[in-house]
Design a protein around this motif. Structure first.
Motif, short mmCIF file in Angstrom:
data_model
loop_
_atom_site.label_atom_id
_atom_site.label_comp_id
_atom_site.label_asym_id
_atom_site.label_seq_id
_atom_site.Cartn_x
_atom_site.Cartn_y
_atom_site.Cartn_z
N PRO A 282 26.14 29.56 33.33
CA PRO A 282 26.72 30.77 33.95
C PRO A 282 25.71 31.91 33.91
O PRO A 282 24.96 32.06 32.95
N TYR A 283 25.71 32.71 34.96
CA TYR A 283 24.79 33.84 35.08
C TYR A 283 25.56 35.16 35.10
O TYR A 283 25.18 36.11 34.45
N GLN A 284 26.67 35.19 35.87
CA GLN A 284 27.44 36.42 35.99
C GLN A 284 28.86 36.10 36.39
O GLN A 284 29.10 35.29 37.28
N GLY B 222 41.47 51.90 45.02
CA GLY B 222 40.75 51.70 43.76
C GLY B 222 41.24 50.50 43.00
O GLY B 222 41.91 49.62 43.53
N GLY B 223 40.92 50.45 41.75
CA GLY B 223 41.24 49.34 40.88
C GLY B 223 40.26 49.36 39.73
O GLY B 223 39.62 50.38 39.45
N ALA B 224 40.12 48.24 39.07
CA ALA B 224 39.20 48.15 37.93
C ALA B 224 38.47 46.82 38.00
O ALA B 224 39.04 45.80 38.40
N CYS B 225 37.21 46.81 37.59
CA CYS B 225 36.40 45.60 37.52
C CYS B 225 35.63 45.58 36.21
O CYS B 225 35.28 46.64 35.67
N MET B 226 35.36 44.39 35.71
CA MET B 226 34.52 44.19 34.53
C MET B 226 33.58 43.03 34.81
O MET B 226 33.93 42.10 35.53
N GLN B 227 32.42 43.09 34.19
CA GLN B 227 31.39 42.07 34.37
C GLN B 227 31.05 41.43 33.03
O GLN B 227 31.05 42.10 32.01
N GLY B 228 30.75 40.13 33.06
CA GLY B 228 30.32 39.41 31.88
C GLY B 228 29.40 38.27 32.29
O GLY B 228 29.02 38.16 33.46
N THR B 229 29.07 37.42 31.33
CA THR B 229 28.20 36.28 31.64
C THR B 229 29.05 35.08 32.01
O THR B 229 29.21 34.76 33.18
N ASP B 230 29.65 34.40 31.03
CA ASP B 230 30.50 33.25 31.35
C ASP B 230 31.97 33.62 31.43
O ASP B 230 32.77 32.89 31.98
N THR B 231 32.34 34.78 30.89
CA THR B 231 33.73 35.26 30.95
C THR B 231 33.73 36.77 31.21
O THR B 231 32.92 37.49 30.64
N ALA B 232 34.64 37.20 32.07
CA ALA B 232 34.84 38.63 32.31
C ALA B 232 36.34 38.88 32.30
O ALA B 232 37.09 38.21 33.01
N ARG C 238 40.94 39.49 41.80
CA ARG C 238 39.84 38.87 42.56
C ARG C 238 38.65 38.79 41.64
O ARG C 238 38.59 39.47 40.63
N GLY C 239 37.69 37.98 42.04
CA GLY C 239 36.47 37.92 41.24
C GLY C 239 35.42 37.05 41.88
O GLY C 239 35.58 36.55 42.99
N ARG C 240 34.34 36.88 41.13
CA ARG C 240 33.28 35.98 41.57
C ARG C 240 32.57 35.47 40.33
O ARG C 240 32.56 36.11 39.29
N GLY C 241 31.98 34.29 40.48
CA GLY C 241 31.20 33.71 39.40
C GLY C 241 29.90 33.15 39.95
O GLY C 241 29.89 32.52 41.01
N CYS C 242 28.81 33.43 39.27
CA CYS C 242 27.48 33.00 39.71
C CYS C 242 26.85 32.16 38.60
O CYS C 242 27.02 32.46 37.42
N GLY C 243 26.11 31.15 38.98
CA GLY C 243 25.39 30.32 38.02
C GLY C 243 23.91 30.32 38.30
O GLY C 243 23.47 30.76 39.36
#
Length: 134
Positions: free
Chosen positions: A68-70, A82-92, A108-113
């Motif tokens: 996992p990257y992001q 509006g709304g709220a977002c958080m970022q992490g590596t393998d979990t957010a 909603r979200g996204r995951g990058c490897g």
């Protein structure tokens, strides 16, 4: 030593595959993310005695030489800007407040490897929207 050989093999494969596709005149779809991700539906949680709405993006499985990257998780109250977002590596995990009983929330979200530690993927897995009335 094994990691170095694996990284060099992956890098050369990516280089050759990009060179082979350079002459193509038509647009090709992005390859899938090298890791799979999931998103939870919005849910009410207690944080220090305060009700908040939360959602989580989690990495589930990665391919050979990938990690996992992001991860990014977002949540919003439908009908509100509006709304709220958080970022992490393998979990957010994201928290949204104030919680409004009976309202509809959307996550909603996204995951990058990445294939090797120095080559982030150019594409991500888009997740959601997942809605819930809480």
């Amino acid at each position: 030593m094994v990691r170095l050989v694996t990284a060099l093999l992956a890098a050369s494969t990516l280089t050759l595959s990009s060179l082979a596709g350079a002459g193509a005149a038509t647009a090709e779809p992005w390859p899938p993310s090298p890791c799979g991700f999931t998103i939870t539906p919005p849910q009410v949680v207690q944080v220090d005695g305060v009700s908040k709405v939360s959602a989580t993006v989690t990495a589930t499985v990665c391919g050979f030489a990938a990690s996992p990257y992001q991860s990014v998780a977002c949540i919003e109250l439908q009908g509100q800007p509006g709304g709220a977002c958080m970022q992490g590596t393998d979990t957010a995990q994201v928290y949204f407040e104030p919680y409004t009983p009976g309202a509809t929330y959307s996550s909603r979200g996204r995951g990058c490897g990445i294939i090797v530690p120095t080559l982030p993927a150019d594409n991500c897995q888009m997740l959601g929207p997942v809605t819930a009335t809480l």
